[in-house]
Design an enzyme around this catalytic site. Sequence first.
Site, PDB file in Angstrom:
ATOM      1  N   ASP A  10       0.873  -1.172   0.000  1.00 27.87           N
ATOM      2  CA  ASP A  10       0.000   0.000   0.000  1.00 27.87           C
ATOM      3  C   ASP A  10       0.915   1.228   0.000  1.00 27.87           C
ATOM      4  O   ASP A  10       2.129   1.123   0.212  1.00 27.87           O
ATOM      5  CB  ASP A  10      -0.885  -0.027   1.245  1.00 27.87           C
ATOM      6  CG  ASP A  10      -1.675   1.252   1.439  1.00 27.87           C
ATOM      7  OD1 ASP A  10      -2.381   1.661   0.503  1.00 27.87           O
ATOM      8  OD2 ASP A  10      -1.551   1.849   2.528  1.00 27.87           O
ATOM      9  N   ASP A  12      -0.249   5.188   0.915  1.00 25.47           N
ATOM     10  CA  ASP A  12      -0.524   6.234   1.912  1.00 25.47           C
ATOM     11  C   ASP A  12      -0.592   5.651   3.315  1.00 25.47           C
ATOM     12  O   ASP A  12      -1.438   4.809   3.611  1.00 25.47           O
ATOM     13  CB  ASP A  12      -1.828   6.949   1.577  1.00 25.47           C
ATOM     14  CG  ASP A  12      -1.737   7.734   0.277  1.00 25.47           C
ATOM     15  OD1 ASP A  12      -0.689   8.360   0.053  1.00 25.47           O
ATOM     16  OD2 ASP A  12      -2.699   7.706  -0.507  1.00 25.47           O
TER      17      ASP A  12
END
Length: 255
Positions: A10, A12
């Site tokens: 991922d 953020d």
Amino acid sequence: MKQLKAVIFDVDGTLAETERDGHRIAFNRAFADAGLDWHWDEQLYGKLLSITGGKERLQYYLENFHLQCGFAGDYRDMIAKLHADKNWHYVALLESQAIQLRTGVKRLIEELRAAGVRLAISTTSTPENVTGLIKATLGEAALNWFDCIAAGDIVPAKKPAPDIYLYCLQQLQLEASECLAIEDSNNGLQAACAADISTLVTLNDYTEEEDFNQAVCVVDQLGEPESPSKVIAGSPINTSYITAQTIQDLHAKAN
């Protein structure tokens, strides 16, 4: 038992503290540019993070926090413009080196590459934001380190739906059991698990109270030799910080 062939990151909150130190600031600058008296402080932004996707977050805010926004017209146009302006400010923050990778991220990526493990990205952030972060922190050549950058609106449903992970698996031409995901939020964990991908969670200030029961391991950070990881839940690790070997061991335990 399937061999680990790829790690899917991922972005953020996982690679960098982009939510608090990047997107939130960029949203506020876009609001100011538009002449709006809105301000997303850290506490409010933490609540808004339950909604994945910047445009979706803006729509949720309009519908639930700021019904009288003084905008006469279709607010979808307003959202599109604000989001585009926010992304411009976000890229400017990246280019100014205002956002750095979280502890251990660069080292782990380099270790995984050296071990022959493929790298990929699965995120709801826009492709431009992802490439901007990679170039600003790892260098432009690092874009070629990732065999798949699955980002933005390329799938119909965002996390916690599994669509972005399923797309990533398709692009990698790998089975879920050959991969491990690294996430920071419950929405991301749900998305990865719904795609049957074992997941390591690295917490941040916004997500430390969320439910991560489905994760193979939960740590406070990936860590470094001088800044060890703390295991919060899940499988124990045999090292003081997350290494490429740790990732392979966690994958083996989960599969």
